[in-house]
Write a protein that holds these residues in place. Structure first.
Motif, PDB file in Angstrom:
ATOM      1  N   LYS A  95      11.107 -39.021  45.697  1.00  0.00           N
ATOM      2  CA  LYS A  95      11.180 -39.860  44.569  1.00  0.00           C
ATOM      3  C   LYS A  95      11.855 -38.937  43.443  1.00  0.00           C
ATOM      4  N   LEU A  96      13.013 -38.969  43.264  1.00  0.00           N
ATOM      5  CA  LEU A  96      14.058 -37.843  42.476  1.00  0.00           C
ATOM      6  C   LEU A  96      14.186 -38.268  41.174  1.00  0.00           C
ATOM      7  N   THR A  97      14.056 -37.657  40.264  1.00  0.00           N
ATOM      8  CA  THR A  97      14.414 -37.683  38.829  1.00  0.00           C
ATOM      9  C   THR A  97      15.394 -36.659  38.297  1.00  0.00           C
ATOM     10  N   LEU A  98      16.681 -36.925  38.036  1.00  0.00           N
ATOM     11  CA  LEU A  98      17.501 -36.080  37.440  1.00  0.00           C
ATOM     12  C   LEU A  98      17.700 -36.176  36.033  1.00  0.00           C
ATOM     13  N   LEU A  99      17.341 -34.871  35.477  1.00  0.00           N
ATOM     14  CA  LEU A  99      17.466 -34.786  33.953  1.00  0.00           C
ATOM     15  C   LEU A  99      18.672 -33.705  33.450  1.00  0.00           C
ATOM     16  N   ASP A 100      19.450 -34.555  32.601  1.00  0.00           N
ATOM     17  CA  ASP A 100      20.410 -33.541  31.933  1.00  0.00           C
ATOM     18  C   ASP A 100      20.737 -34.038  30.525  1.00  0.00           C
ATOM     19  N   SER A 101      21.108 -33.136  29.838  1.00  0.00           N
ATOM     20  CA  SER A 101      21.462 -33.286  28.132  1.00  0.00           C
ATOM     21  C   SER A 101      22.701 -34.021  27.888  1.00  0.00           C
ATOM     22  N   LEU A 102      23.686 -34.018  28.896  1.00  0.00           N
ATOM     23  CA  LEU A 102      24.841 -34.773  28.707  1.00  0.00           C
ATOM     24  C   LEU A 102      25.011 -36.085  29.476  1.00  0.00           C
ATOM     25  N   GLN A 103      25.246 -37.047  28.316  1.00  0.00           N
ATOM     26  CA  GLN A 103      25.371 -38.222  29.169  1.00  0.00           C
ATOM     27  C   GLN A 103      26.531 -38.501  30.099  1.00  0.00           C
ATOM     28  N   LYS A 104      27.595 -38.028  29.949  1.00  0.00           N
ATOM     29  CA  LYS A 104      28.558 -38.090  31.177  1.00  0.00           C
ATOM     30  C   LYS A 104      28.160 -37.625  32.436  1.00  0.00           C
ATOM     31  N   ARG A 105      27.588 -36.467  32.532  1.00  0.00           N
ATOM     32  CA  ARG A 105      27.020 -36.237  33.795  1.00  0.00           C
ATOM     33  C   ARG A 105      25.953 -36.942  34.372  1.00  0.00           C
ATOM     34  N   ILE A 106      25.164 -37.523  33.611  1.00  0.00           N
ATOM     35  CA  ILE A 106      24.180 -38.419  33.917  1.00  0.00           C
ATOM     36  C   ILE A 106      25.057 -39.785  34.572  1.00  0.00           C
ATOM     37  N   ARG A 107      26.149 -39.971  33.986  1.00  0.00           N
ATOM     38  CA  ARG A 107      26.853 -41.308  34.595  1.00  0.00           C
ATOM     39  C   ARG A 107      27.320 -40.978  35.907  1.00  0.00           C
ATOM     40  N   PHE A 108      28.163 -39.836  36.056  1.00  0.00           N
ATOM     41  CA  PHE A 108      28.653 -39.211  37.150  1.00  0.00           C
ATOM     42  C   PHE A 108      27.436 -39.123  38.159  1.00  0.00           C
ATOM     43  N   LEU A 109      26.368 -38.782  38.129  1.00  0.00           N
ATOM     44  CA  LEU A 109      25.048 -38.851  38.932  1.00  0.00           C
ATOM     45  C   LEU A 109      24.754 -40.300  39.533  1.00  0.00           C
ATOM     46  N   GLN A 110      25.030 -41.136  38.397  1.00  0.00           N
ATOM     47  CA  GLN A 110      24.637 -42.774  38.849  1.00  0.00           C
ATOM     48  C   GLN A 110      25.591 -43.080  39.780  1.00  0.00           C
ATOM     49  N   GLU A 111      26.650 -42.789  39.779  1.00  0.00           N
ATOM     50  CA  GLU A 111      27.968 -43.236  40.523  1.00  0.00           C
ATOM     51  C   GLU A 111      27.762 -42.632  41.843  1.00  0.00           C
ATOM     52  N   VAL A 112      27.213 -41.461  42.009  1.00  0.00           N
ATOM     53  CA  VAL A 112      26.742 -40.775  43.307  1.00  0.00           C
ATOM     54  C   VAL A 112      25.646 -41.612  43.833  1.00  0.00           C
ATOM     55  N   GLY A 113      24.611 -41.893  43.078  1.00  0.00           N
ATOM     56  CA  GLY A 113      23.614 -42.435  43.707  1.00  0.00           C
ATOM     57  C   GLY A 113      24.000 -43.984  44.087  1.00  0.00           C
ATOM     58  N   GLU A 114      24.790 -44.807  43.417  1.00  0.00           N
ATOM     59  CA  GLU A 114      25.309 -45.780  43.783  1.00  0.00           C
ATOM     60  C   GLU A 114      26.117 -45.922  45.200  1.00  0.00           C
ATOM     61  N   GLU A 115      26.990 -44.937  45.147  1.00  0.00           N
ATOM     62  CA  GLU A 115      27.929 -44.736  46.342  1.00  0.00           C
ATOM     63  C   GLU A 115      27.025 -44.404  47.671  1.00  0.00           C
ATOM     64  N   LEU A 116      25.947 -43.745  47.371  1.00  0.00           N
ATOM     65  CA  LEU A 116      25.162 -43.502  48.660  1.00  0.00           C
ATOM     66  C   LEU A 116      23.992 -44.494  48.757  1.00  0.00           C
ATOM     67  N   GLY A 117      23.773 -45.515  47.883  1.00  0.00           N
ATOM     68  CA  GLY A 117      22.978 -46.699  48.317  1.00  0.00           C
ATOM     69  C   GLY A 117      21.549 -46.490  47.815  1.00  0.00           C
ATOM     70  N   TRP A 118      21.461 -45.437  46.711  1.00  0.00           N
ATOM     71  CA  TRP A 118      19.992 -45.119  46.458  1.00  0.00           C
ATOM     72  C   TRP A 118      19.366 -45.900  45.458  1.00  0.00           C
ATOM     73  N   ASP A 119      18.175 -46.498  45.433  1.00  0.00           N
ATOM     74  CA  ASP A 119      17.734 -47.334  44.584  1.00  0.00           C
ATOM     75  C   ASP A 119      16.237 -47.065  43.860  1.00  0.00           C
ATOM     76  N   ASP A 120      16.039 -45.681  44.342  1.00  0.00           N
ATOM     77  CA  ASP A 120      14.674 -44.994  43.897  1.00  0.00           C
ATOM     78  C   ASP A 120      15.166 -43.610  43.138  1.00  0.00           C
ATOM     79  N   VAL A 121      16.100 -43.429  42.691  1.00  0.00           N
ATOM     80  CA  VAL A 121      16.346 -42.384  41.791  1.00  0.00           C
ATOM     81  C   VAL A 121      16.671 -42.471  40.399  1.00  0.00           C
ATOM     82  N   THR A 122      15.848 -41.790  39.579  1.00  0.00           N
ATOM     83  CA  THR A 122      15.494 -42.231  38.040  1.00  0.00           C
ATOM     84  C   THR A 122      16.708 -40.965  37.430  1.00  0.00           C
ATOM     85  N   TYR A 123      17.436 -41.316  36.610  1.00  0.00           N
ATOM     86  CA  TYR A 123      18.494 -40.593  35.866  1.00  0.00           C
ATOM     87  C   TYR A 123      18.155 -40.723  34.359  1.00  0.00           C
ATOM     88  N   VAL A 124      17.887 -39.575  33.877  1.00  0.00           N
ATOM     89  CA  VAL A 124      17.354 -39.526  32.297  1.00  0.00           C
ATOM     90  C   VAL A 124      18.254 -38.497  31.697  1.00  0.00           C
TER      91      VAL A 124
END
Length: 231
Positions: free
Chosen positions: A89-118
């Motif tokens: 159960k992974l949580t990714l934390l970063d202070s830059l919003q555009k990096r978080i958006r990129f990580l969300q794109e990666v998660g969507e591409e990999l089919g993840w629905d149990d990763v939290t992006y903060v």
């Protein structure tokens, strides 16, 4: 390039394909935003993917459930760990919003629905009850010196859990200066684990910090105070 992962870690063909997808997305996005200075395939596989998975040398990830990656940037070490250990159960934390958006794109591409992006700063998020002293493992890769990094990360670690700091080759001085900080922050203790990357691509040290007690709510302090007056 997959051989570097395949030879060192037990990964399925689908997991290796996920790393290939991650590499493609990373390189494509890096053309329009600064995610990494390393883009050559062999270097990415060794210095980012392989390096991220070296955590498995110091901790049995099969026994871990919740992981927080503080200052994750382009997703290291969190995303490689999630690919290799899908149960996390992974949580990714970063202070830059555009990096978080990129990580969300990666998660969507990999089919993840149990990763939290903060999106936020560690010193602020650590005061929230949903995150404070919640995680089995909190990892961070080359974000700050240990006495500073510990104040950012240890408030997230549950009592009995671990903070993992992934550092470069020379940590002697900062380790000698971190004992007071670790004692204040949960009477924590540490070990240093040196390693060498394949193809002579560098020396690393993994610092494991074991948290023994709960940390007073006054920690972490504000970012400017932490940096100006480290514990």
């Amino acid at each position: 390039m997959r051989k570097y992962l395949d030879e060192a870690y037990e990964l399925s063909s689908s997991q290796l394909e996920q790393f290939a997808v991650y590499y493609r997305l990373l390189v494509e996005k890096n053309k329009v935003m600064n995610l990494t200075a390393i883009t050559e395939e062999q270097e990415v596989y060794i210095k980012h993917f392989y390096d991220s998975l070296t955590i498995t040398r110091v901790i049995n990830m099969s026994d871990i459930t919740t992981v927080l990656d503080v200052g994750t940037g382009a997703g290291f070490p969190g995303i490689p760990l999630k690919i290799a250990f899908p149960h996390l159960k992974l949580t990714l934390l970063d202070s830059l919003q555009k990096r978080i958006r990129f990580l969300q794109e990666v998660g969507e591409e990999l089919g993840w629905d149990d990763v939290t992006y903060v999106h936020g700063r560690a010193e602020d998020i650590a005061q929230l009850s949903d995150y404070r002293e919640h995680f089995d493992v909190v990892a961070s890769r080359a974000v700050a010196k240990i006495n500073v990094l510990a104040e950012y990360c240890l408030p997230f670690v549950r009592v009995g859990g671990k903070c993992i700091a992934m550092k470069g080759s020379n940590v002697t001085e900062e380790m000698s200066n971190c004992k007071q900080a670790l004692f204040i922050l949960g009477k924590s203790t540490h070990q240093v684990h040196p390693l060498v990357l394949p193809e002579k691509m560098g020396e690393r040290n993994i610092i494991t910090i074991d948290k023994k007690e709960s940390i007073p709510m006054k920690y972490p302090r504000k970012s400017g105070v932490i940096k100006k007056s480290p514990l």
